[in-house]
Design a protein around this motif. Structure first.
Motif, mmCIF file in Angstrom:
data_model
loop_
_atom_site.group_PDB
_atom_site.id
_atom_site.type_symbol
_atom_site.label_atom_id
_atom_site.label_comp_id
_atom_site.label_asym_id
_atom_site.label_seq_id
_atom_site.Cartn_x
_atom_site.Cartn_y
_atom_site.Cartn_z
ATOM 1 N N SER A 237 -8.501 21.578 -2.582
ATOM 2 C CA SER A 237 -10.125 21.119 -3.522
ATOM 3 C C SER A 237 -10.858 23.139 -3.987
ATOM 4 O O SER A 237 -12.266 22.584 -4.639
ATOM 5 C CB SER A 237 -11.592 20.229 -2.541
ATOM 6 O OG SER A 237 -12.418 21.308 -1.131
ATOM 7 N N THR A 238 -10.072 23.971 -3.210
ATOM 8 C CA THR A 238 -10.421 25.507 -4.469
ATOM 9 C C THR A 238 -9.707 25.964 -4.767
ATOM 10 O O THR A 238 -7.503 25.854 -3.993
ATOM 11 C CB THR A 238 -11.049 26.011 -3.504
ATOM 12 O OG1 THR A 238 -10.321 26.366 -2.298
ATOM 13 C CG2 THR A 238 -11.545 25.339 -2.345
ATOM 14 N N ALA A 239 -9.478 26.826 -5.255
ATOM 15 C CA ALA A 239 -8.713 27.377 -6.562
ATOM 16 C C ALA A 239 -8.004 28.486 -5.667
ATOM 17 O O ALA A 239 -6.774 28.461 -5.608
ATOM 18 C CB ALA A 239 -9.496 27.801 -7.648
ATOM 19 N N LYS A 240 -9.226 28.279 -5.014
ATOM 20 C CA LYS A 240 -8.262 30.078 -3.993
ATOM 21 C C LYS A 240 -7.637 29.442 -2.943
ATOM 22 O O LYS A 240 -6.306 29.896 -2.781
ATOM 23 C CB LYS A 240 -9.822 30.258 -3.170
ATOM 24 C CG LYS A 240 -9.749 31.413 -2.359
ATOM 25 C CD LYS A 240 -10.373 32.236 -1.611
ATOM 26 C CE LYS A 240 -10.467 33.356 -1.005
ATOM 27 N NZ LYS A 240 -11.093 33.530 -0.125
ATOM 28 N N VAL A 262 -7.178 12.470 -6.849
ATOM 29 C CA VAL A 262 -7.525 12.877 -8.234
ATOM 30 C C VAL A 262 -8.655 13.639 -8.617
ATOM 31 O O VAL A 262 -9.595 13.297 -10.063
ATOM 32 C CB VAL A 262 -7.121 11.251 -8.792
ATOM 33 C CG1 VAL A 262 -8.711 10.750 -10.126
ATOM 34 C CG2 VAL A 262 -6.066 10.562 -8.795
ATOM 35 N N HIS A 263 -9.750 12.866 -7.813
ATOM 36 C CA HIS A 263 -11.601 13.181 -7.925
ATOM 37 C C HIS A 263 -11.285 14.629 -7.894
ATOM 38 O O HIS A 263 -12.284 14.944 -8.769
ATOM 39 C CB HIS A 263 -12.477 12.608 -6.650
ATOM 40 C CG HIS A 263 -11.662 12.903 -5.383
ATOM 41 N ND1 HIS A 263 -10.823 12.343 -4.705
ATOM 42 C CD2 HIS A 263 -12.376 13.673 -4.199
ATOM 43 C CE1 HIS A 263 -10.737 12.518 -3.451
ATOM 44 N NE2 HIS A 263 -11.464 13.144 -3.513
ATOM 45 N N HIS A 264 -10.462 15.205 -7.224
ATOM 46 C CA HIS A 264 -10.727 16.669 -7.783
ATOM 47 C C HIS A 264 -10.079 16.998 -8.471
ATOM 48 O O HIS A 264 -10.302 18.370 -9.594
ATOM 49 C CB HIS A 264 -9.729 17.751 -6.126
ATOM 50 C CG HIS A 264 -10.915 17.285 -4.858
ATOM 51 N ND1 HIS A 264 -10.068 16.241 -4.348
ATOM 52 C CD2 HIS A 264 -12.134 17.737 -4.798
ATOM 53 C CE1 HIS A 264 -11.226 16.946 -2.837
ATOM 54 N NE2 HIS A 264 -12.567 17.825 -3.263
ATOM 55 N N ASP A 290 -12.996 25.398 -10.394
ATOM 56 C CA ASP A 290 -12.323 25.003 -9.016
ATOM 57 C C ASP A 290 -10.580 24.034 -9.375
ATOM 58 O O ASP A 290 -9.573 23.265 -9.462
ATOM 59 C CB ASP A 290 -12.747 24.485 -7.406
ATOM 60 C CG ASP A 290 -13.114 25.380 -6.769
ATOM 61 O OD1 ASP A 290 -12.657 26.478 -6.689
ATOM 62 O OD2 ASP A 290 -14.871 25.445 -6.731
ATOM 63 N N ARG A 291 -11.614 22.953 -9.762
ATOM 64 C CA ARG A 291 -11.115 21.593 -11.047
ATOM 65 C C ARG A 291 -9.577 22.180 -11.881
ATOM 66 O O ARG A 291 -8.564 21.549 -12.211
ATOM 67 C CB ARG A 291 -11.677 20.811 -11.989
ATOM 68 C CG ARG A 291 -11.538 19.654 -12.155
ATOM 69 C CD ARG A 291 -12.421 18.436 -12.866
ATOM 70 N NE ARG A 291 -13.078 19.811 -14.440
ATOM 71 C CZ ARG A 291 -13.437 19.579 -14.745
ATOM 72 N NH1 ARG A 291 -14.495 18.309 -14.809
ATOM 73 N NH2 ARG A 291 -14.203 20.311 -15.884
ATOM 74 N N ASP A 292 -10.045 23.267 -12.505
ATOM 75 C CA ASP A 292 -9.382 23.585 -13.440
ATOM 76 C C ASP A 292 -8.141 24.514 -13.132
ATOM 77 O O ASP A 292 -7.092 24.328 -13.128
ATOM 78 C CB ASP A 292 -9.839 24.743 -14.480
ATOM 79 C CG ASP A 292 -10.107 23.514 -15.338
ATOM 80 O OD1 ASP A 292 -10.435 22.731 -15.462
ATOM 81 O OD2 ASP A 292 -11.641 24.211 -16.201
ATOM 82 N N GLY A 293 -8.792 24.670 -11.410
ATOM 83 C CA GLY A 293 -7.387 25.511 -11.351
ATOM 84 C C GLY A 293 -6.555 25.235 -10.228
ATOM 85 O O GLY A 293 -5.015 25.360 -9.907
ATOM 86 N N ILE A 294 -7.013 23.806 -9.477
ATOM 87 C CA ILE A 294 -6.181 22.731 -9.120
ATOM 88 C C ILE A 294 -5.562 22.107 -9.755
ATOM 89 O O ILE A 294 -3.935 22.064 -9.773
ATOM 90 C CB ILE A 294 -7.011 22.001 -7.686
ATOM 91 C CG1 ILE A 294 -8.009 22.128 -6.901
ATOM 92 C CG2 ILE A 294 -6.048 20.592 -7.215
ATOM 93 C CD1 ILE A 294 -8.843 21.390 -6.800
ATOM 94 N N LEU A 295 -5.522 21.729 -11.010
ATOM 95 C CA LEU A 295 -4.282 21.126 -11.856
ATOM 96 C C LEU A 295 -3.621 21.950 -12.294
ATOM 97 O O LEU A 295 -2.282 22.452 -12.574
ATOM 98 C CB LEU A 295 -5.618 20.978 -13.154
ATOM 99 C CG LEU A 295 -4.515 20.257 -14.592
ATOM 100 C CD1 LEU A 295 -3.687 18.957 -14.339
ATOM 101 C CD2 LEU A 295 -5.576 19.757 -15.504
#
Length: 444
Positions: A237-240, A262-264, A290-295
């Motif tokens: 759930s985090t980019a880190k 999907v929700h993240h 975070d959302r963009d980092g996960i993608l």
């Protein structure tokens, strides 16, 4: 079982698209060719439709036994099939928790009778059931689930010795929910001191913080490296956290893998204003960054698979104040449509969707003869129309809880047909439930 001939489908498989016919017989893909003239019991004209491998969801909570006022294996598997998910792996935090081999078998028995989708169930780990966990059949069970953060019943595994033993002795994949409980409780105490019981949903990502996630995920990675364990970290759930994972190793050689939900990939903390507790999940939906980092990590291979963490609650439960409202939401019917919407927005290709929802899940879990559209494999496939928009509403939600966090969203693409183990289980809004799904097997 009826044979099926799918004509002129645009097949999305293993990084490419091509138009072909597919013949399905005895549950298997018998032939893929430019033109097949063989007669079949059922024929589907797929001209203009895209054929993807059926999604394999490696993380769902179908609430049976013990919580069936929210969901059942029957209702949620049916919703999954309508959403293009042909196989699921279900979690052990039911009531009672799935902490013994007998309780695990009980779930398989229910699924064999009632699940329209293919299925597997995780064995649950607690602080005191290690020997029971070690009896799990690695060829017929997807993995062991470890909650390294808050959970229900006796499933919070926070004993360092237990974790050492699990990671050093388990011969099968260990799937972890990673949030550091001490950090969460410290954050909660701080905000209660500031606000009393008037804490609102927008504080959720501050309580279940980036620090809480990273501390736990990094500890799990350290344990796995120390003991050579097969680790799969769920719902990043985090980019880190994405910094913990490697994209230079072929997936089949990775010992440490990760999942995004999907929700993240869809929501951010800004959506709490309109969605409130409906998007209260653990781990929390966090920032746009975070959302963009996960993608980005999904696209570059640091995160290996996409799943749902489908976890339904009743609307009455969600309508409670933040501190009382449970975390989780229903997603299996809407996950693939949401990913197809991301495709239409130019954020991911159809080939990447097939890779992250099917190919990589099959490879990661070593699933036998599934996850690819290949001759000799089980026919788990979904036909989608990329030009058939529809709106998600409570009236068309198939979950037992009767709502979706996507209610009000118009998706640009529709699920038209879903084939499960060679059976046309869903077609143009209608179900054929005469044949149930199959238990997944694993090549380990």
């Amino acid at each position: 079982m009826a044979s099926i001939l799918i004509k002129a489908a645009t097949i999305v498989n293993e990084g490419r698209q091509f138009v072909a016919d597919i013949l399905v017989s005895n549950g298997l893909i018998e032939r893929i060719d430019a033109q097949i003239d063989t007669m079949a019991d059922q024929e589907i004209n797929a001209e203009g439709l895209h054929l993807l491998p059926g999604c394999i969801d490696d993380q769902v909570h179908f609430r049976e036994p013990g919580l069936t006022h929210k969901a059942e294996i029957y209702t949620e598997a049916r919703a999954a099939v309508a959403g293009g998910i042909t196989s699921f792996m279900e979690m052990p935090n039911t009531v009672p928790n799935t902490l013994t081999q007998q309780l695990l078998q009980d779930k398989y028995d229910v699924a064999a009778r009632r699940s329209l989708a293919n299925y597997s169930f995780y064995m649950g780990a607690s602080n005191d059931n290690l020997e029971e966990v070690l009896e799990t059949d690695i060829y017929n069970v997807c993995g062991v689930k470890v909650f390294m953060g808050s959970s229900t019943g006796n499933m919070l595994v926070d004993n360092p010795r237990t974790l050492e033993n699990l990671f050093s002795r388990s011969p099968m994949l260990i799937a972890t929910h990673c949030e550091d409980e001490h950090t969460i409780q410290k954050n909660l105490a701080y905000y209660k001191e500031q606000l009393g019981n008037d804490i609102t949903i927008d504080y959720h990502p501050k309580i279940r913080s980036t620090e809480a996630c990273y501390l736990s995920s990094s500890m799990a990675v350290q344990l796995a490296k120390q003991h050579g364990a097969r680790l799969h970290i769920l719902h990043i759930s985090t980019a880190k956290e994405t910094e913990l994972f490697n994209n230079t190793i072929p997936l089949q050689d990775k010992k440490i893998t990760a999942e995004a939900c999907v929700h993240h990939l869809w929501f951010s903390e800004e959506d709490y204003t309109t969605k409130g507790n409906l998007i209260k999940w653990n781990p929390a939906v966090k920032t746009k960054a975070d959302r963009d980092g996960i993608l980005q990590a999904v696209l570059d291979g640091r995160i290996d698979v996409i799943a749902t963490d489908h976890a339904p609650h009743t609307m009455a439960e969600k309508d409670q104040p933040y501190l009382q409202a449970p975390s989780g939401g229903p997603l299996v019917q809407h996950a693939l449509p949401a990913l197809l919407a991301l495709h239409q927005q130019g954020k991911m290709t159809l080939e990447q969707i097939a890779q992250k929802t099917a190919h990589n899940v099959a490879t990661c879990f070593q699933i036998e003869k599934r996850g690819f559209i290949c001759e000799g494999y089980w026919a788990d496939m979904v036909l989608v129309n990329l030009n058939q928009p529809w709106q998600a509403t409570p009236d068309n939600a198939l979950y037992k809880c009767g709502w979706s966090p996507f209610d009000g969203t118009t998706f640009p693409a529709s699920i038209v047909h879903t084939v499960v183990s060679g059976h046309l289980a869903y077609s143009n809004g209608n179900f054929n439930e005469t044949i149930k799904g199959q238990r997944l097997a694993f090549n380990r």
